[in-house]
Design an enzyme around this catalytic site. Structure first.
Site, mmCIF file in Angstrom:
data_model
loop_
_atom_site.group_PDB
_atom_site.id
_atom_site.type_symbol
_atom_site.label_atom_id
_atom_site.label_comp_id
_atom_site.label_asym_id
_atom_site.label_seq_id
_atom_site.Cartn_x
_atom_site.Cartn_y
_atom_site.Cartn_z
ATOM 1 N N GLU A 47 0.877 -1.071 -0.061
ATOM 2 C CA GLU A 47 0.087 -0.105 -0.071
ATOM 3 C C GLU A 47 0.777 1.327 0.078
ATOM 4 O O GLU A 47 0.472 2.392 -0.614
ATOM 5 C CB GLU A 47 -1.136 0.070 1.245
ATOM 6 C CG GLU A 47 -2.081 -0.935 1.111
ATOM 7 C CD GLU A 47 -2.990 -1.083 -0.098
ATOM 8 O OE1 GLU A 47 -3.193 0.274 -0.781
ATOM 9 O OE2 GLU A 47 -3.514 -2.066 -0.512
ATOM 10 N N TYR A 76 -6.458 5.944 4.683
ATOM 11 C CA TYR A 76 -6.423 5.094 3.692
ATOM 12 C C TYR A 76 -5.802 3.693 4.112
ATOM 13 O O TYR A 76 -6.059 2.835 3.877
ATOM 14 C CB TYR A 76 -5.879 5.703 2.605
ATOM 15 C CG TYR A 76 -5.526 4.855 1.446
ATOM 16 C CD1 TYR A 76 -6.565 3.961 0.775
ATOM 17 C CD2 TYR A 76 -4.209 4.648 1.250
ATOM 18 C CE1 TYR A 76 -6.138 3.003 -0.323
ATOM 19 C CE2 TYR A 76 -3.984 3.536 0.352
ATOM 20 C CZ TYR A 76 -4.861 2.844 -0.439
ATOM 21 O OH TYR A 76 -4.407 1.922 -1.321
ATOM 22 N N ASP A 109 -8.957 5.555 -2.342
ATOM 23 C CA ASP A 109 -7.972 6.066 -2.959
ATOM 24 C C ASP A 109 -8.359 6.789 -4.239
ATOM 25 O O ASP A 109 -9.381 6.847 -4.594
ATOM 26 C CB ASP A 109 -6.687 4.784 -3.258
ATOM 27 C CG ASP A 109 -7.180 4.092 -4.207
ATOM 28 O OD1 ASP A 109 -8.465 4.001 -4.545
ATOM 29 O OD2 ASP A 109 -6.429 3.193 -4.864
#
Length: 378
Positions: free
Chosen positions: A54, A136, A154
């Protein structure tokens, strides 16, 4: 006098109909099962692997991130191996991905987690407390690694929702992002957050692309308001951005009589902190490039130098400015290097410079340098 009528705002909570929920829950997940890519971070899924992937995907497309992720996992297969590694090794493994502050934060976070016992946090709130982990990333780890019901927002998801709902407010505004997060939280299928989050991101990457979206192949086609109005590329709406400044920077390829090149390590607190570079700096008003390099090398390394021929100019675009980096051959007239405006320096043979983590622009200079042949006389 009556009070003026307030202006209507485009920021409003859109209704979610039962038919919409069916599309989000059933049609989207069916599409994902049929079209999901075999990405390396989807295998052997652990909180650590999800976290690193990520971080990489925040500013990099999935297809571009794959070789970097594989290389990073070979070098640092566990959180412990990352925490115990020297910072320079971490930066070298990250080299080429850009936004190196992500690597620095990952290293610091890994050390912190190791100091606390080595167990990666298992709740959204604990994840959010980690340095460099925002809403996030915390939601992504919580849902993908632990199966917790948290929706991720995102860039891909913002684009998909902005089009489906035809959101007129600029998507880069915090109020708009809160609106979209609220929508996601309301439509998240309980117990299937991982599949839902990945499906939304995958749809944005493969179908609902920034340009020329493949609307006929999209599971949201029946409910997408942007498609209904035949204007999907109008969304997401963006705020007007100021022009990006263009900077000129001089860099010295400093050589000695033993065939070595002097490189300097950028200060940790600076942009690209911890990386090595061909030393130099920005051109000031009224300066020529040789004058700039002469001044910068005195200020940064306490060296008096003579600037020789131009080697190359490379162009690089950062998120907030464009740069022309002009590299010149340089020799030292007087002095020995001192780390004044940098965190360190090293004389390195030309064929060993690549062992050091370099910014992308300096890597381009290095490629020219490797092909340059004999050092010039000047």
């Amino acid at each position: 006098m009556p009070a003026p009528t307030p202006k209507r705002t485009a920021i409003r909570r859109p209704p979610i109909r039962s038919s919409d929920r069916r599309v989000f829950h059933e049609d989207l997940l069916a599409w994902f099962q049929a079209n999901r890519r075999a990405l390396p971070w989807r295998k052997k899924r652990t909180p650590y692997r999800v976290w690193i992937s990520e971080l990489m995907l925040q500013q990099t497309r999935a297809d571009q991130a794959i070789p970097y992720f594989d290389r990073f996992m070979r070098r640092f297969p566990t959180l412990t191996s990352l925490a115990e590694a020297p910072r320079q090794d971490v930066l070298k493994a990250w080299e080429g991905l850009g936004y190196y502050s992500r690597a620095v934060r990952a290293h610091e976070t890994a050390k912190q987690v190791l100091q606390r016992g080595g167990d990666f946090p298992g709740t959204y709130e604990e994840l959010l407390a980690l340095p460099g982990v925002g809403s996030y990333t915390a939601a992504a780890i919580a849902s993908l690694a632990y199966g917790l019901d948290h929706a991720v927002l995102d860039g891909n998801v913002i684009r998909v929702l902005s089009r489906v709902l035809a959101v007129e407010a600029p998507a880069d505004k915090p109020a708009t992002r809160r609106l979209l997060q609220d929508v996601l939280d309301r439509i998240l299928p309980v117990g299937r957050a991982a599949d839902f989050n990945e499906a939304m991101m995958e749809l944005g990457a493969l179908v609902c692309t920034p340009r020329s979206p493949k609307c006929p192949a999209c599971p949201f086609a029946p409910i997408c308001r942007a498609r209904r109005n035949d204007q999907p590329e109008r969304f997401p709406v963006k705020s007007a951005k100021p022009s990006i400044p263009h900077r000129h920077v001089g860099a010295g390829v400093i050589i000695d009589d033993r065939g070595r090149v002097l490189i300097a390590r950028r200060k940790e607190a600076s942009m690209l902190g911890g990386l090595w570079e061909f030393p130099g700096g920005g051109v000031e008003e009224g300066e020529s490039l040789p004058q700039c390099i002469t001044r910068e090398l005195k200020e940064e390394l306490d060296l008096e130098v003579r600037v020789g021929p131009h080697l190359t100019t490379v162009r690089h675009t950062f998120s907030h400015f464009r740069m022309d980096l002009h590299a010149y051959w340089v020799r030292v007239n007087r002095g020995k290097p001192k780390a004044i405006g940098c965190d360190g320096w090293a004389w390195v043979q030309r064929d060993r410079i690549a062992d050091y983590p370099l910014p992308r622009a300096d890597q381009k200079i290095l490629r020219v340098l490797e092909k340059a042949g004999d050092w010039p006389e000047f």
